[in-house]
Design an enzyme around this catalytic site. Structure first.
Site, PDB file in Angstrom:
ATOM      1  N   ASN A  35       0.866  -1.178   0.000  1.00 19.11           N
ATOM      2  CA  ASN A  35       0.000   0.000   0.000  1.00 19.11           C
ATOM      3  C   ASN A  35       0.905   1.231   0.000  1.00 19.11           C
ATOM      4  OD1 ASN A  35      -1.761   2.072   0.589  1.00 19.11           O
ATOM      5  ND2 ASN A  35      -2.172   1.404   2.699  1.00 19.11           N
ATOM      6  N   LYS A  54       0.125   4.248  -0.222  1.00 15.90           N
ATOM      7  CA  LYS A  54      -0.487   5.442   0.391  1.00 15.90           C
ATOM      8  C   LYS A  54      -0.285   6.662  -0.531  1.00 15.90           C
ATOM      9  CE  LYS A  54       0.137   3.286   4.819  1.00 15.90           C
ATOM     10  NZ  LYS A  54       0.182   3.399   6.265  1.00 15.90           N
ATOM     11  N   HIS A  64      -9.339   1.242   4.923  1.00 17.97           N
ATOM     12  CA  HIS A  64      -8.064   1.404   5.626  1.00 17.97           C
ATOM     13  C   HIS A  64      -8.267   2.343   6.823  1.00 17.97           C
ATOM     14  CE1 HIS A  64      -3.962   2.589   6.527  1.00 17.97           C
ATOM     15  NE2 HIS A  64      -3.601   1.463   5.935  1.00 17.97           N
ATOM     16  N   GLU A  68      -6.612   4.731   7.942  1.00 13.04           N
ATOM     17  CA  GLU A  68      -6.379   6.157   7.664  1.00 13.04           C
ATOM     18  C   GLU A  68      -7.616   6.787   7.026  1.00 13.04           C
ATOM     19  OE1 GLU A  68      -2.720   5.572   5.554  1.00 13.04           O
ATOM     20  OE2 GLU A  68      -1.747   5.020   7.446  1.00 13.04           O
ATOM     21  N   GLU A 101      -5.285  -5.040  10.691  1.00 11.90           N
ATOM     22  CA  GLU A 101      -4.260  -4.025  10.922  1.00 11.90           C
ATOM     23  C   GLU A 101      -4.565  -3.270  12.211  1.00 11.90           C
ATOM     24  OE1 GLU A 101      -2.322  -2.890   6.917  1.00 11.90           O
ATOM     25  OE2 GLU A 101      -4.040  -1.598   7.206  1.00 11.90           O
ATOM     26  N   GLY A 133       2.470   2.218  10.781  1.00 12.23           N
ATOM     27  CA  GLY A 133       3.383   3.353  10.607  1.00 12.23           C
ATOM     28  C   GLY A 133       4.117   3.748  11.871  1.00 12.23           C
ATOM     29  N   SER A 191       3.513  -2.142  10.356  1.00 14.51           N
ATOM     30  CA  SER A 191       4.969  -2.178  10.572  1.00 14.51           C
ATOM     31  C   SER A 191       5.612  -3.507  10.177  1.00 14.51           C
ATOM     32  CB  SER A 191       5.305  -1.815  12.028  1.00 14.51           C
ATOM     33  OG  SER A 191       4.876  -0.495  12.319  1.00 14.51           O
TER      34      SER A 191
HETATM   35  P1  PGA Z   1       2.888   0.287   7.664  1.00 17.36           P
HETATM   36  O1  PGA Z   1       1.399   0.479   7.089  1.00 17.36           O
HETATM   37  O2  PGA Z   1       3.431  -0.982   7.074  1.00 17.36           O
HETATM   38  O3  PGA Z   1       3.632   1.499   7.215  1.00 17.36           O
HETATM   39  O4  PGA Z   1       2.756   0.194   9.158  1.00 17.36           O
HETATM   40  C1  PGA Z   1       0.555  -0.619   6.909  1.00 17.36           C
HETATM   41  C2  PGA Z   1      -0.721  -0.155   6.264  1.00 17.36           C
HETATM   42  O5  PGA Z   1      -1.131   0.979   6.521  1.00 17.36           O
HETATM   43  O6  PGA Z   1      -1.350  -0.891   5.485  1.00 17.36           O
END
Ligand code: PGA
Length: 258
Positions: free
Chosen positions: A10, A12, A95, A97, A171, A177, A218
């Site tokens: 992803n 983003k 997601h 976010e 997640e 993140g 992560s």
């Molecule tokens: P990250 O994000 O690997 O940077 O923690 C995972 C995601 O948002 O799908």
């Protein structure tokens, strides 16, 4: 039951088209020899066509990060399922976010999942509890509701290959993140004791056991094996580490070595 692992990147809101032209050839080179795992990359909308062209002739699939549920209309700034389906096979929906910054709810996620499946896309639906919910013992209640409401009134059928066009990405929001991944054991427990039983209560054991559930939060090349070694985890949704070719290739490789 054997489920083919899948690793999705992803991106983003990272990577212009120019930057894409650097990264994708490196990914293609690194991923070429790795078999036995499905590979998906999800760039921003603006780079989808460029990435698609760069992926031609490879076994790397392409996905979008969001869509709107209407097919077309006066919805300035939105992208419809049929527009996404012209380019992509996959789409990420719900997601954290999007839930946090753009007001998405379990109900809007449900409308998007319905629309995406109707357009023939394979959906990666994200669920996961916040830190606050985790610390207050609400992980089970929250993830169960996200699955139930997100998939309300959705009929899933097995294809001839024994697959359904839906994956769940578990997640935990506190792990995204932050560099603070969940432990493999914790994630496996949530998937095995909450997510898959919820799917089984809705669709029966056979379909529940065919749905791939990814871990996200992560994931890096050096911790991926901890997740892929778990019986209930079938791959990863990778954010930050999917922007670096060597990291992403390392994660995909770990999915096969498991
Ligand atoms: P990250 O994000 O690997 O940077 O923690 C995972 C995601 O948002 O799908």
């Amino acid at each position: 039951m054997k489920r083919t692992p899948l690793v999705a990147g992803n991106w983003k809101m990272y990577k212009t088209i120019a930057e894409t032209r650097q990264l994708v050839p490196e990914l293609v080179r690194g991923l070429k020899e790795i078999q036995g795992v499905q590979k998906v990359i999800c760039p921003p909308f603006t780079a989808l066509m460029a990435v698609k062209a760069l992926l031609e002739g490879t076994d790397i699939h392409i996905g979008a990060q969001n869509l709107f549920w209407e097919q077309e209309g006066a919805y300035t700034g939105e992208i419809s399922p049929k527009m996404v389906a012209e380019i992509c096979e996959y789409v990420i929906i719900g997601h954290s976010e999007r839930r946090t910054y753009f007001g998405e709810t379990d109900e809007s996620v449900n409308r998007k999942v319905v629309a995406a499946l109707g357009a023939g896309l394979t959906v990666i639906m994200c669920v996961g509890e916040t830190l606050d919910e985790n610390e207050n013992g609400l992980t089970e209640a929250v993830t169960q509701k996200q699955v139930k409401v997100g998939l309300a009134n959705i009929d899933l059928k097995l294809s001839a290959q024994g697959e359904v066009p839906l994956l769940i990405a578990y997640e935990p929001v506190w792990a995204i993140g932050t560099g603070k991944a969940a432990t493999g054991e914790f994630a496996n427990k949530v998937v095995g004791e909450v997510i898959r039983p919820t799917l089984a209560s809705m669709y029966g054991e056979q379909i529940a056991n065919s749905i791939r559930v990814l871990y996200g939060g992560s994931v890096k090349a050096n911790n991926a094996a901890e997740f892929f070694g778990q019986s209930e985890i079938d791959g990863a949704l990778v954010g930050g580490a999917s922007l670096k070719a060597d990291e992403f290739v390392g994660i995909v490789r770990a999915a096969v070595e498991d």
